[in-house]
Design a protein around this motif. Structure first.
Motif, PDB file in Angstrom:
ATOM      1  N   SER A 171     -12.915   2.706   7.803  1.00 44.60           N
ATOM      2  CA  SER A 171     -11.647   3.240   8.304  1.00 44.60           C
ATOM      3  C   SER A 171     -11.832   3.867   9.684  1.00 44.60           C
ATOM      4  O   SER A 171     -10.971   3.747  10.561  1.00 44.60           O
ATOM      5  CB  SER A 171     -11.077   4.268   7.322  1.00 44.60           C
ATOM      6  N   ILE A 202      -6.941   6.511   6.968  1.00 48.57           N
ATOM      7  CA  ILE A 202      -7.483   7.837   6.709  1.00 48.57           C
ATOM      8  C   ILE A 202      -8.966   7.741   6.414  1.00 48.57           C
ATOM      9  O   ILE A 202      -9.464   6.754   5.875  1.00 48.57           O
ATOM     10  CB  ILE A 202      -6.728   8.604   5.595  1.00 48.57           C
ATOM     11  N   THR A 257     -10.027   4.926   0.823  1.00 55.76           N
ATOM     12  CA  THR A 257      -9.027   3.917   1.127  1.00 55.76           C
ATOM     13  C   THR A 257      -8.504   3.275  -0.142  1.00 55.76           C
ATOM     14  O   THR A 257      -9.248   2.650  -0.872  1.00 55.76           O
ATOM     15  CB  THR A 257      -9.650   2.825   2.024  1.00 55.76           C
ATOM     16  N   ASP A 277      -8.476  -3.299   6.467  1.00 57.66           N
ATOM     17  CA  ASP A 277      -9.360  -2.238   5.983  1.00 57.66           C
ATOM     18  C   ASP A 277      -9.360  -2.313   4.459  1.00 57.66           C
ATOM     19  O   ASP A 277      -8.332  -2.152   3.834  1.00 57.66           O
ATOM     20  CB  ASP A 277      -8.811  -0.878   6.448  1.00 57.66           C
TER      21      ASP A 277
HETATM   22 MG    MG Z   1     -11.873   3.860   4.150  1.00 57.49          MG
END
Ligand code: MG
Ligand code: GDP
Length: 312
Positions: free
Chosen positions: A26, A39, A47, A66
């Motif tokens: 991330s 985040i 995540t 992601d």
């Molecule tokens: Mg992450």
């Protein structure tokens, strides 16, 4: 305004960031797009939703996916996280495999490398957190990864997703490894998630940041209302956000609220500041905490919260 026509060898495509929890996926997404869309936290498994961040350059448009880290499933939520990462591999043009340069490869890394060996997609390897590797340790770190990656000709980068070192070279090569194609999203767009989802994630990030281990994995956030307040009157011109933090147990609710509401206030203040950057304007945030026993094991609840199998 007329935009410059794209050159004939403009490239575009989807790129999955794959790696163990906490390796910096991330952080790298945010570093590459130059804005905070994902985040991050020192706690593994941050995540939860699949997120697409969009990096548009003069020569390419890269859609970064992601993914949650691949790890052993523990319960229903865990299984869905793993499923989501496997699915991501099937939907992209390129894989960026992140490894923790500052540590020795672990069993989890072997599992991921084997998963990637068995599929035909091009792979770029990033030894991340290179800023944490002492100069006299660099050679040994590389050698440890030589073994893990033996027989594979994947290009390798040493990067710091945190400081940005090595990241611009990486993004040039990522672009070059994509197929030729048009822009897939408007060039000014940096993220495909609606603002509400990002707001919920910013609240969850603050919860992860301020509470201890027993709370984070059982937290979900719903954004119940977002409203522009009229320009005149008290709090005028601000965006009002009403949100609920869901936890599984009464004890967790107690921790989240804290003594005299102190913890919830800290979480709210932190999230509010981040939201103001996100929407570029003043925010009024009201947070509630609700106990929904065992929400993680209830498929219907997971779907409602957007963690469904078909609604990444
Ligand atoms: Mg992450
Ligand atoms: P993810 O689980 O793979 O998405 O990992 P995150 O991006 O959430 O990062 C996990 C932790 O590692 C956070 O505390 C980051 O600040 C930290 N981190 C990520 N990249 C780097 C890096 O290149 N150097 C250092 N020193 N820390 C990093």
């Amino acid at each position: 305004m007329l935009s410059t026509p794209l050159s004939a060898d403009h490239r575009s495509g989807f790129i999955a960031l794959i790696g163990r929890p906490n390796v910096g996926k991330s952080t790298l997404v945010n570093q590459l797009v130059g804005e905070k869309v994902a985040i991050t936290s020192p706690v593994a498994q941050t995540t939860r939703n699949r997120l697409r961040a969009i990096l548009t350059t003069e020569v390419a448009q890269m859609v970064l996916v992601d993914t949650p880290g691949i790890h052993k499933p523990h319960h229903l939520l865990g299984e869905r996280l793993v499923q989501s990462a496997r699915t991501a591999i099937g939907e992209v043009d390129l894989v960026v495999l992140l490894l923790e340069g500052c540590e020795r490869p672990g069993r989890g890394d072997g599992f991921i490398v084997n998963l990637l060996r068995q599929q035909p997609l091009p792979v770029i390897v990033v030894l991340n957190k290179w800023d944490k590797v002492a100069p006299d340790q660099q050679e040994a770190s590389e050698a440890a990864y030589d073994e893990l990656l033996s027989g594979l000709d994947w290009p390798r980068y040493r990067c710091s997703a945190l400081s940005g070192e090595g990241c611009s070279d990486l993004s040039v090569d990522m672009a070059a490894m994509l197929p030729t194609g048009p822009q897939l999203y408007p060039p000014e767009m940096v993220c495909d998630q609606p603002e509400r989802v990002l707001m919920g994630e910013l609240i969850r990030e603050q919860v992860l940041l301020h509470t201890r281990e027993e709370v984070p994995h059982s937290v979900a956030v719903t954004i119940d209302r977002v409203e522009e307040m009229p320009a005149k009157g008290k709090g005028g011109g601000r965006t009002a956000v009403l949100a609920t933090v869901l936890v599984e147990r009464k004890s967790q609710k107690g921790i989240l609220i804290g003594k005299g509401g102190a913890m919830l206030k800290t979480i709210g203040q932190g999230a509010r500041l981040q939201m103001q950057t996100l929407i570029d304007g003043p925010v009024y945030l009201e947070l509630f905490v609700k106990v929904v026993p065992d929400w993680r094991s209830k498929p219907q609840r997971l779907n409602e919260l957007g963690y469904g199998v078909n609604t990444p």
